[in-house]
Enzyme design. Sequence first.
Site, PDB file in Angstrom:
ATOM      1  N   HIS A   1      57.097 105.290  79.121  1.00 30.52           N
ATOM      2  CA  HIS A   1      56.786 106.331  80.104  1.00 30.52           C
ATOM      3  C   HIS A   1      55.533 107.090  79.632  1.00 30.52           C
ATOM      4  CE1 HIS A   1      57.545 109.254  83.249  1.00 30.52           C
ATOM      5  NE2 HIS A   1      57.247 110.189  82.360  1.00 30.52           N
TER       6      HIS A   1
ATOM      7  N   ASN B   1      62.133 101.285  78.272  1.00 25.52           N
ATOM      8  CA  ASN B   1      61.040 101.612  79.191  1.00 25.52           C
ATOM      9  C   ASN B   1      59.948 102.329  78.418  1.00 25.52           C
ATOM     10  OD1 ASN B   1      59.730 102.079  81.733  1.00 25.52           O
ATOM     11  ND2 ASN B   1      60.495 104.191  81.700  1.00 25.52           N
TER      12      ASN B   1
ATOM     13  N   GLY C   1      49.958  95.265  84.373  1.00 24.30           N
ATOM     14  CA  GLY C   1      50.473  94.437  83.279  1.00 24.30           C
ATOM     15  C   GLY C   1      49.775  94.608  81.943  1.00 24.30           C
ATOM     16  N   SER C   2      49.113  95.757  81.729  1.00 30.47           N
ATOM     17  CA  SER C   2      48.431  95.911  80.434  1.00 30.47           C
ATOM     18  C   SER C   2      49.439  96.035  79.290  1.00 30.47           C
ATOM     19  CB  SER C   2      47.463  97.097  80.444  1.00 30.47           C
ATOM     20  OG  SER C   2      48.156  98.321  80.460  1.00 30.47           O
ATOM     21  N   ASN C   3      50.589  96.628  79.558  1.00 29.73           N
ATOM     22  CA  ASN C   3      51.615  96.680  78.500  1.00 29.73           C
ATOM     23  C   ASN C   3      52.214  95.302  78.247  1.00 29.73           C
ATOM     24  OD1 ASN C   3      52.235  99.442  77.294  1.00 29.73           O
ATOM     25  ND2 ASN C   3      51.956  99.913  79.465  1.00 29.73           N
TER      26      ASN C   3
ATOM     27  N   GLU D   1      50.018 103.637  74.273  1.00 32.95           N
ATOM     28  CA  GLU D   1      51.152 102.855  74.794  1.00 32.95           C
ATOM     29  C   GLU D   1      51.135 101.449  74.215  1.00 32.95           C
ATOM     30  OE1 GLU D   1      51.850 102.878  79.025  1.00 32.95           O
ATOM     31  OE2 GLU D   1      50.932 104.841  79.260  1.00 32.95           O
TER      32      GLU D   1
ATOM     33  N   LEU E   1      67.100 109.640  85.018  1.00 31.87           N
ATOM     34  CA  LEU E   1      65.727 109.127  85.140  1.00 31.87           C
ATOM     35  C   LEU E   1      64.815 109.648  84.021  1.00 31.87           C
ATOM     36  CD1 LEU E   1      63.675 107.528  86.938  1.00 31.87           C
ATOM     37  CD2 LEU E   1      63.118 109.732  87.986  1.00 31.87           C
TER      38      LEU E   1
ATOM     39  N   ARG F   1      68.852  99.600  98.131  1.00 33.39           N
ATOM     40  CA  ARG F   1      68.619  99.588  96.691  1.00 33.39           C
ATOM     41  C   ARG F   1      69.718  98.780  95.982  1.00 33.39           C
ATOM     42  NH1 ARG F   1      65.080 102.791  94.185  1.00 33.39           N
ATOM     43  NH2 ARG F   1      64.795 104.216  95.915  1.00 33.39           N
TER      44      ARG F   1
HETATM   45  C1  GRF Z   1      52.025 102.583  82.157  1.00 32.94           C
HETATM   46  O1  GRF Z   1      51.290 103.777  82.094  1.00 32.94           O
HETATM   47  C2  GRF Z   1      53.463 102.814  81.796  1.00 32.94           C
HETATM   48  O2  GRF Z   1      53.631 103.852  80.883  1.00 32.94           O
HETATM   49  C3  GRF Z   1      54.066 103.198  83.118  1.00 32.94           C
HETATM   50  O3  GRF Z   1      53.422 102.413  84.073  1.00 32.94           O
HETATM   51  C4  GRF Z   1      52.135 102.055  83.584  1.00 32.94           C
HETATM   52  C5  GRF Z   1      52.081 100.565  83.639  1.00 32.94           C
HETATM   53  O4  GRF Z   1      50.835 100.065  83.276  1.00 32.94           O
HETATM   54  N1  GRF Z   1      55.504 103.022  83.091  1.00 32.94           N
HETATM   55  P1  GRF Z   1      50.641  98.523  83.015  1.00 32.94           P
HETATM   56  O5  GRF Z   1      51.113  97.789  84.275  1.00 32.94           O
HETATM   57  O6  GRF Z   1      51.457  98.148  81.812  1.00 32.94           O
HETATM   58  O7  GRF Z   1      49.178  98.341  82.786  1.00 32.94           O
END
Ligand code: GRF
Length: 210
Positions: free
Chosen positions: A105, A103, A12-14, A170, A140, A61
Amino acid sequence: MKSAVILISGRGSNLRALLDAKLDLDIRCVVSNRPDAPGLEIAHTQKIKCKIIDHRQYASRELFDAALANSIDRFAPDYVILAGFLRIFTSTFVLHYHQRMINIHPSLLPAFTGLDTHTRALAAGVKIHGCTVHFVTPDLDGGPIIIQAAVPVLPNDTKDSLAQRVLTEEHKIYPKAISWLISDRIHMHGDQVLIKNTHPNATNLISPWN
Ligand code: GRF
């Protein structure tokens, strides 16, 4: 004010970077497919509603995606933001959120789609790596690119040191992309994303630089 549901699977850092950015965005719920995702704690401490939809409880799914969409749609968000959500969606799910789901990536797309991007970048010997925010399409990691950030790959990099350098970027570009989205500065031109009112400030990124 625009609204969003954020989907996570892990750290969850993002998510934290988005919350720290204090965007003019009503985050109506954080949904995790993993009950033990540490990111849920980040949402809890900020008093954001959380929901767990455990993919292991669904036989297919399609059934998982249907339950997920059902939960998301109850909040009627303008956007669905994927912040480290580690499930591949059915086309039906993706098309339901056409141009409303984004998203982040950890590579410079279209290079290194899928998993283990940092290990594969090191193995390929690329000198520049990075991250990409893009709209989600059924292809994808192949949807229209909104913003990218590049970092050098250094001679002694490990997967972890490279991942950390990319992650720092990010946390800068995801809030920026979302701020453009919620202020209607993003427009589609065919399959390409145009950002209104950007002032080109061209510089080169060369790695190694001497
Ligand atoms: C990040 O590197 C993001 O780019 C990828 O998954 C990772 C998630 O990291 N999709 P966090 O959970 O946001 O720390």
